[in-house]
Design a protein around this motif. Structure first.
Motif, mmCIF file in Angstrom:
data_model
loop_
_atom_site.group_PDB
_atom_site.id
_atom_site.type_symbol
_atom_site.label_atom_id
_atom_site.label_comp_id
_atom_site.label_asym_id
_atom_site.label_seq_id
_atom_site.Cartn_x
_atom_site.Cartn_y
_atom_site.Cartn_z
ATOM 1 N N ILE A 51 0.856 -1.201 0.000
ATOM 2 C CA ILE A 51 0.000 0.000 0.000
ATOM 3 C C ILE A 51 0.889 1.247 0.000
ATOM 4 O O ILE A 51 0.688 2.172 -0.782
ATOM 5 N N ARG A 52 1.893 1.259 0.861
ATOM 6 C CA ARG A 52 2.797 2.411 0.948
ATOM 7 C C ARG A 52 3.556 2.629 -0.362
ATOM 8 O O ARG A 52 3.710 3.757 -0.836
ATOM 9 N N MET A 59 -2.462 6.630 0.062
ATOM 10 C CA MET A 59 -1.529 7.335 0.937
ATOM 11 C C MET A 59 -1.807 8.842 0.934
ATOM 12 O O MET A 59 -1.740 9.493 1.982
ATOM 13 N N THR A 60 -2.140 9.401 -0.221
ATOM 14 C CA THR A 60 -2.472 10.831 -0.303
ATOM 15 C C THR A 60 -3.740 11.132 0.490
ATOM 16 O O THR A 60 -3.812 12.124 1.217
ATOM 17 N N GLN A 63 -2.955 11.075 4.183
ATOM 18 C CA GLN A 63 -2.243 12.296 4.580
ATOM 19 C C GLN A 63 -3.201 13.466 4.716
ATOM 20 O O GLN A 63 -3.111 14.236 5.677
ATOM 21 N N LEU A 64 -4.131 13.599 3.773
ATOM 22 C CA LEU A 64 -5.108 14.692 3.858
ATOM 23 C C LEU A 64 -6.016 14.519 5.070
ATOM 24 O O LEU A 64 -6.319 15.485 5.771
ATOM 25 N N ASP A 65 -6.485 13.293 5.316
ATOM 26 C CA ASP A 65 -7.373 13.034 6.458
ATOM 27 C C ASP A 65 -6.672 13.317 7.781
ATOM 28 O O ASP A 65 -7.256 13.894 8.694
ATOM 29 N N ILE A 66 -5.423 12.909 7.892
ATOM 30 C CA ILE A 66 -4.711 13.017 9.168
ATOM 31 C C ILE A 66 -4.118 14.411 9.377
ATOM 32 O O ILE A 66 -4.244 14.992 10.444
ATOM 33 N N PHE A 67 -3.469 14.961 8.351
ATOM 34 C CA PHE A 67 -2.751 16.219 8.519
ATOM 35 C C PHE A 67 -3.501 17.435 7.989
ATOM 36 O O PHE A 67 -3.179 18.563 8.358
ATOM 37 N N GLY A 68 -4.453 17.241 7.102
ATOM 38 C CA GLY A 68 -5.123 18.377 6.483
ATOM 39 C C GLY A 68 -4.307 18.887 5.309
ATOM 40 O O GLY A 68 -3.144 18.542 5.130
#
Length: 106
Positions: A51-52, A59-60, A63-68
């Motif tokens: 997956i990584r 992965m994108t 990143q958006l969900d976790i970091f904004g």
């Protein structure tokens, strides 16, 4: 081509990649503190390393969900483990075709 041959071609999934809905435990750093969270993933890859390495869309999105979208921090996410996996459907491409497609984009 006969009707029967056409149907058997359409339902043959031997070379098509299965698509899974998975729940995974991920780890990430925010302000020098390691956090863990359970997230959902839809992918043909069911291994955290695959997956990584090959699923940039997932992965994108993580990143958006976790970091904004406005975060300027290092956005490293580690998929620790897949907690559960449910089969959804089959992809139109094989696993190798997906891997090749993602390597060309990088």
């Amino acid at each position: 081509m006969h009707q029967h041959q056409l149907l058997s071609q359409m339902t043959c999934h031997s070379d098509k990649a299965p698509i899974y809905h998975m729940t995974a435990r991920v780890a990430f750093k925010k302000r020098k503190v390691v956090h863990e969270r359970v997230v959902w993933i839809v992918s043909i890859f069911d291994n955290p390393n695959d997956i990584r390495n090959y699923d940039r869309k997932t992965m994108t999105r993580l990143q958006l969900d976790i970091f904004g979208k406005d975060s300027k921090a290092d956005k490293h996410i580690i998929i620790r483990e897949i907690l559960d996996k449910k089969f959804i459907s089959y992809s139109n491409l094989s696993v190798d075709e997906h891997k090749r497609q993602n390597q060309e984009q990088v």
